[in-house]
Design a protein around this motif. Structure first.
Motif, PDB file in Angstrom:
ATOM      1  N   THR A   1     -12.726  -4.608  -7.039  1.00 40.88           N
ATOM      2  CA  THR A   1     -13.366  -5.825  -6.560  1.00 40.88           C
ATOM      3  C   THR A   1     -12.270  -6.634  -5.862  1.00 40.88           C
ATOM      4  O   THR A   1     -11.074  -6.342  -6.008  1.00 40.88           O
ATOM      5  N   LEU A   2     -12.658  -7.652  -5.107  1.00 43.07           N
ATOM      6  CA  LEU A   2     -11.668  -8.461  -4.408  1.00 43.07           C
ATOM      7  C   LEU A   2     -10.664  -9.079  -5.388  1.00 43.07           C
ATOM      8  O   LEU A   2      -9.447  -9.018  -5.183  1.00 43.07           O
TER       9      LEU A   2
ATOM     10  N   PHE B   1      -5.167 -10.514   2.598  1.00 41.76           N
ATOM     11  CA  PHE B   1      -6.559 -10.624   2.155  1.00 41.76           C
ATOM     12  C   PHE B   1      -7.446 -11.400   3.114  1.00 41.76           C
ATOM     13  O   PHE B   1      -8.673 -11.426   2.944  1.00 41.76           O
TER      14      PHE B   1
ATOM     15  N   ARG C   1      -8.221  -6.544  -6.899  1.00 47.52           N
ATOM     16  CA  ARG C   1      -7.158  -6.165  -5.948  1.00 47.52           C
ATOM     17  C   ARG C   1      -6.151  -7.286  -5.812  1.00 47.52           C
ATOM     18  O   ARG C   1      -4.943  -7.046  -5.669  1.00 47.52           O
TER      19      ARG C   1
ATOM     20  N   LYS D   1      -6.215  -0.729   0.491  1.00 46.26           N
ATOM     21  CA  LYS D   1      -6.751  -2.096   0.434  1.00 46.26           C
ATOM     22  C   LYS D   1      -7.804  -2.264  -0.655  1.00 46.26           C
ATOM     23  O   LYS D   1      -7.793  -3.241  -1.399  1.00 46.26           O
ATOM     24  N   GLU D   2      -8.693  -1.280  -0.794  1.00 46.57           N
ATOM     25  CA  GLU D   2      -9.785  -1.442  -1.740  1.00 46.57           C
ATOM     26  C   GLU D   2      -9.850  -0.340  -2.787  1.00 46.57           C
ATOM     27  O   GLU D   2     -10.766  -0.332  -3.610  1.00 46.57           O
ATOM     28  N   GLN D   3      -8.901   0.581  -2.760  1.00 46.99           N
ATOM     29  CA  GLN D   3      -9.006   1.691  -3.694  1.00 46.99           C
ATOM     30  C   GLN D   3      -7.659   2.102  -4.276  1.00 46.99           C
ATOM     31  O   GLN D   3      -6.595   1.883  -3.689  1.00 46.99           O
TER      32      GLN D   3
ATOM     33  N   ASN E   1       0.857  -1.180   0.000  1.00 49.07           N
ATOM     34  CA  ASN E   1       0.000   0.000   0.000  1.00 49.07           C
ATOM     35  C   ASN E   1       0.897   1.236   0.000  1.00 49.07           C
ATOM     36  O   ASN E   1       2.012   1.200   0.523  1.00 49.07           O
TER      37      ASN E   1
ATOM     38  N   LYS F   1     -12.661   1.716  -7.308  1.00 49.02           N
ATOM     39  CA  LYS F   1     -12.915   0.830  -6.175  1.00 49.02           C
ATOM     40  C   LYS F   1     -12.730  -0.600  -6.681  1.00 49.02           C
ATOM     41  O   LYS F   1     -13.476  -1.070  -7.535  1.00 49.02           O
TER      42      LYS F   1
END
Length: 419
Positions: A323-324, A350, A327, A292-294, A279, A321
């Motif tokens: 999706t799992l 995750f 990412r 984590k998500e963006q 990150n 954004k």
């Protein structure tokens, strides 16, 4: 090739959903509970514009630079104040550009502002143009807290500098300055796969670097972005593959440790990479933030960047954004840049099992000899690194080229859809 990258995206994400970037983004960045967070600061100013360079840059102007630094400090403060607890611990801070040394008198000020909001645990890196490697500049940088430097050599040989539109440099004074002022990491960057370039040329560059204070080298292939220009023909893929294999073989024979797809360390300890972080927060024009998500990217327009900050608004141009699965793919792609993937790290990040999601793909990669497995560690082979490069090249042209091309012409586009 776009069909292949599209198929890979659909297969790996298990979805026909494209990557959709919009101008709708979060005004607050949720990074406080994020582990392994890195920081990046972009300085977009250059003395002259190199046509081969794809990065966000403008010709240096003193007044513009003064306004930019003011805005940059404000952005750091805005993001820093989003935390609710004490200072956030981060792994590292990297300055890129552009030519960061053009703002050398402001580097200490920027580092101080960063340290008011973050605790840096692994040092501070900064990119340098060879002309800026002087004793005076190195002392100033060291006093500002810089521990690692990366020098954009491209080539020690004038014939290849001319191809890239770069002027020849008097390197002896640079080498002397590096002798007088020591840093934890001294990395030198080179470009390979230029027309007429042979293994002997690359070998000579590597040895000159390691014999003159460098303890780390980065050897990147030339990438032909649609918005850059050059007058030469590109090296064929087969010639590029043979050249890469010779470079890797030679470095292995010399005992240089390969610590990522394109980098080698002389002593196995030196590291320099602003990309291989789980990150990161980015500050400045064109800087990206990955959480984590963006994912978000700041505007490429210096004036619009300053204007947004003055209005106390994040200078985000586009955001997505994830999706799992999206990412996960992003994580795997950039983690494998380091040539290694640890199963436990993926599982922890995750809170999902790697083998449940990508066990088949990893098995196929092992069968083709792209990776090896030892306990919970997957290591990329030289063969695998070539095909990683092959895929990276087309990923870069399909994804990064589209995004940067758009943002160079539109400070705040409405959306970007990449299929």
């Amino acid at each position: 090739m776009s069909k292949l990258t599209s198929f890979a995206r659909i297969w790996l994400t298990r979805s026909f959903k494209p990557f959709y970037f919009s101008n709708t983004y979060d005004s607050v960045l949720e990074y406080e509970d994020t582990d392994n967070l890195g920081l990046y600061v972009h300085i977009p100013f250059c003395r002259k514009i190199c046509t081969f360079c794809p990065y966000c840059k403008v010709v240096y102007n003193k007044d513009d630079a003064k306004l930019y630094v003011k805005a940059l400090l404000k952005e750091i403060e805005m993001v820093g104040h989003m935390r609710k607890k004490e200072k956030k611990e981060v792994t590292s801070l990297y300055f890129g550009g552009g030519t960061p040394a053009l703002l050398i008198e402001d580097i200490r000020l920027i580092v101080t502002k960063i340290k008011e909001n973050f605790i840096i645990t692994e040092g501070i890196g900064l990119e340098l143009h060879p002309n800026d490697v002087t004793v005076e500049n190195l002392k100033t940088l060291k006093a500002s807290g810089i521990t690692k430097i990366s020098i954009g050599i491209q080539s020690f040989q004038s014939e290849f500098l001319e191809l890239l539109g770069r002027s020849s440099v008097e390197y002896e004074s640079m080498f002397q300055a590096l002798k007088e002022v020591a840093f934890e990491t001294v990395s030198m960057d080179f470009i390979f796969a230029l027309p007429g370039q042979t293994f002997e040329h690359i070998k000579k560059d590597i040895e000159i670097a390691f014999n003159n204070q460098a303890n780390h080298v980065a050897i990147y292939p030339f990438i032909d972005f649609s918005f850059t220009s050059h007058t030469f023909s590109l090296m064929s893929n087969q010639d590029k593959k043979r050249l890469l294999f010779k470079i890797v073989s030679y470095c292995n024979e010399k005992g240089y440790e390969r610590d990522s797809i394109w980098t080698f360390s002389k002593n196995g300890k030196a590291r320099y990479s602003s990309m291989t972080r789980e990150n990161f927060l980015g500050f400045g024009c064109s800087a990206t933030t990955l959480l984590k998500e963006q994912f978000k990217i700041n505007t490429f327009d210096v004036n619009e960047y300053i204007e947004r900050i003055s209005g106390k608004t994040l200078p985000t141009s586009l955001a997505i954004k994830f999706t799992l699965r999206q990412r996960m793919v992003y994580y795997l792609f950039w983690t494998f840049y380091t040539m290694k993937l640890y199963e436990g790290d993926f599982n922890k990040f995750f809170n999902k099992k790697l083998l449940k999601y990508y066990g088949l793909e990893l098995l196929i990669a092992r069968m083709f000899g792209f990776i090896k497995k030892e306990n919970e560690r997957y290591s990329m082979t030289t063969k695998g690194s070539y095909y990683y490069h092959y895929f990276e090249h087309f990923y870069t042209l399909l994804y990064i080229d589209q995004m940067w091309s758009l943002m160079k012409n539109n400070a705040f586009p409405d959306e970007l859809i990449i299929h």
